[in-house]
Design a protein around this motif. Structure first.
Motif, PDB file in Angstrom:
ATOM      1  N   UNK A   4       0.871  -1.170   0.000  1.00 55.06           N
ATOM      2  CA  UNK A   4       0.000   0.000   0.000  1.00 55.06           C
ATOM      3  C   UNK A   4       0.911   1.224   0.000  1.00 55.06           C
ATOM      4  N   UNK A   5       0.605   2.181  -0.869  1.00 53.69           N
ATOM      5  CA  UNK A   5       1.392   3.407  -0.967  1.00 53.69           C
ATOM      6  C   UNK A   5       0.409   4.577  -0.871  1.00 53.69           C
ATOM      7  N   UNK A   6       0.201   5.049   0.342  1.00 51.07           N
ATOM      8  CA  UNK A   6      -0.816   6.085   0.607  1.00 51.07           C
ATOM      9  C   UNK A   6      -0.567   7.371  -0.171  1.00 51.07           C
ATOM     10  N   UNK A   7       0.708   7.715  -0.424  1.00 53.62           N
ATOM     11  CA  UNK A   7       0.985   8.983  -1.096  1.00 53.62           C
ATOM     12  C   UNK A   7       1.074   8.850  -2.621  1.00 53.62           C
ATOM     13  N   UNK A  14       1.951   6.536 -10.074  1.00 52.55           N
ATOM     14  CA  UNK A  14       1.925   5.107 -10.351  1.00 52.55           C
ATOM     15  C   UNK A  14       3.019   4.725 -11.343  1.00 52.55           C
ATOM     16  N   UNK A  15       3.186   5.524 -12.379  1.00 49.06           N
ATOM     17  CA  UNK A  15       4.220   5.261 -13.373  1.00 49.06           C
ATOM     18  C   UNK A  15       5.618   5.360 -12.801  1.00 49.06           C
ATOM     19  N   UNK A  16       5.824   6.328 -11.921  1.00 47.82           N
ATOM     20  CA  UNK A  16       7.129   6.497 -11.289  1.00 47.82           C
ATOM     21  C   UNK A  16       7.467   5.289 -10.423  1.00 47.82           C
ATOM     22  N   UNK A  17       6.503   4.831  -9.652  1.00 47.98           N
ATOM     23  CA  UNK A  17       6.711   3.668  -8.782  1.00 47.98           C
ATOM     24  C   UNK A  17       6.943   2.411  -9.622  1.00 47.98           C
ATOM     25  N   UNK A  18       6.128   2.221 -10.637  1.00 46.27           N
ATOM     26  CA  UNK A  18       6.262   1.057 -11.530  1.00 46.27           C
ATOM     27  C   UNK A  18       7.650   1.038 -12.161  1.00 46.27           C
ATOM     28  N   UNK A  50      12.028  -4.035  -2.588  1.00 46.26           N
ATOM     29  CA  UNK A  50      10.889  -3.352  -3.200  1.00 46.26           C
ATOM     30  C   UNK A  50      10.553  -2.092  -2.413  1.00 46.26           C
ATOM     31  N   UNK A  51      10.488  -2.209  -1.098  1.00 48.05           N
ATOM     32  CA  UNK A  51      10.181  -1.041  -0.263  1.00 48.05           C
ATOM     33  C   UNK A  51      11.259   0.033  -0.414  1.00 48.05           C
ATOM     34  N   UNK A  52      12.522  -0.390  -0.497  1.00 45.99           N
ATOM     35  CA  UNK A  52      13.621   0.572  -0.654  1.00 45.99           C
ATOM     36  C   UNK A  52      13.516   1.307  -1.989  1.00 45.99           C
ATOM     37  N   UNK A  53      13.159   0.603  -3.051  1.00 45.40           N
ATOM     38  CA  UNK A  53      13.016   1.233  -4.363  1.00 45.40           C
ATOM     39  C   UNK A  53      11.861   2.223  -4.382  1.00 45.40           C
ATOM     40  N   UNK A  54      10.751   1.865  -3.748  1.00 48.68           N
ATOM     41  CA  UNK A  54       9.603   2.780  -3.669  1.00 48.68           C
ATOM     42  C   UNK A  54       9.981   4.023  -2.863  1.00 48.68           C
ATOM     43  N   UNK A  58      10.596   8.302  -3.773  1.00 52.30           N
ATOM     44  CA  UNK A  58       9.944   9.418  -3.086  1.00 52.30           C
ATOM     45  C   UNK A  58       8.592   9.101  -2.456  1.00 52.30           C
ATOM     46  N   UNK A  59       8.277   7.828  -2.306  1.00 47.35           N
ATOM     47  CA  UNK A  59       6.976   7.428  -1.776  1.00 47.35           C
ATOM     48  C   UNK A  59       7.154   6.585  -0.522  1.00 47.35           C
ATOM     49  N   UNK A  60       6.071   6.412   0.226  1.00 43.56           N
ATOM     50  CA  UNK A  60       6.118   5.701   1.496  1.00 43.56           C
ATOM     51  C   UNK A  60       5.339   4.395   1.404  1.00 43.56           C
ATOM     52  N   UNK A  61       6.059   3.272   1.265  1.00 45.62           N
ATOM     53  CA  UNK A  61       5.385   1.979   1.159  1.00 45.62           C
ATOM     54  C   UNK A  61       5.081   1.369   2.533  1.00 45.62           C
TER      55      UNK A  61
END
Length: 64
Positions: A4-7, A14-18, A50-54, A58-61
């Motif tokens: 889950x990525x609240x931000x 979504x594209x940046x995270x993907x 995966x969490x480190x890459x997210x 710039x997002x909080x997984x």
């Protein structure tokens, strides 16, 4: 694996995270849905990476 990525608020987010996950862990398949705030990853079970890459993107997984 699902995170889950609240931000994650839009298609650009979504594209940046993907892109961050697929680039950092080649061979993964990522679906990111800003409406549900869920990111699904297939092809890797390395939650820490995966969490480190997210986070690096710039997002909080958090675990879903």
């Amino acid at each position: 694996m699902t995170l889950r990525v609240e931000d994650m608020t839009c298609g650009h987010c979504a594209g940046t995270i993907k892109n961050a996950i697929e680039t950092g862990l080649p061979g993964t398949q990522v679906e990111a849905d800003p409406a549900s705030k869920l990111v699904s990853v297939r092809g890797s079970s390395d939650l820490a990476s995966i969490k480190a890459l997210v986070a690096k993107a710039g997002y909080t997984p958090v675990a879903a």
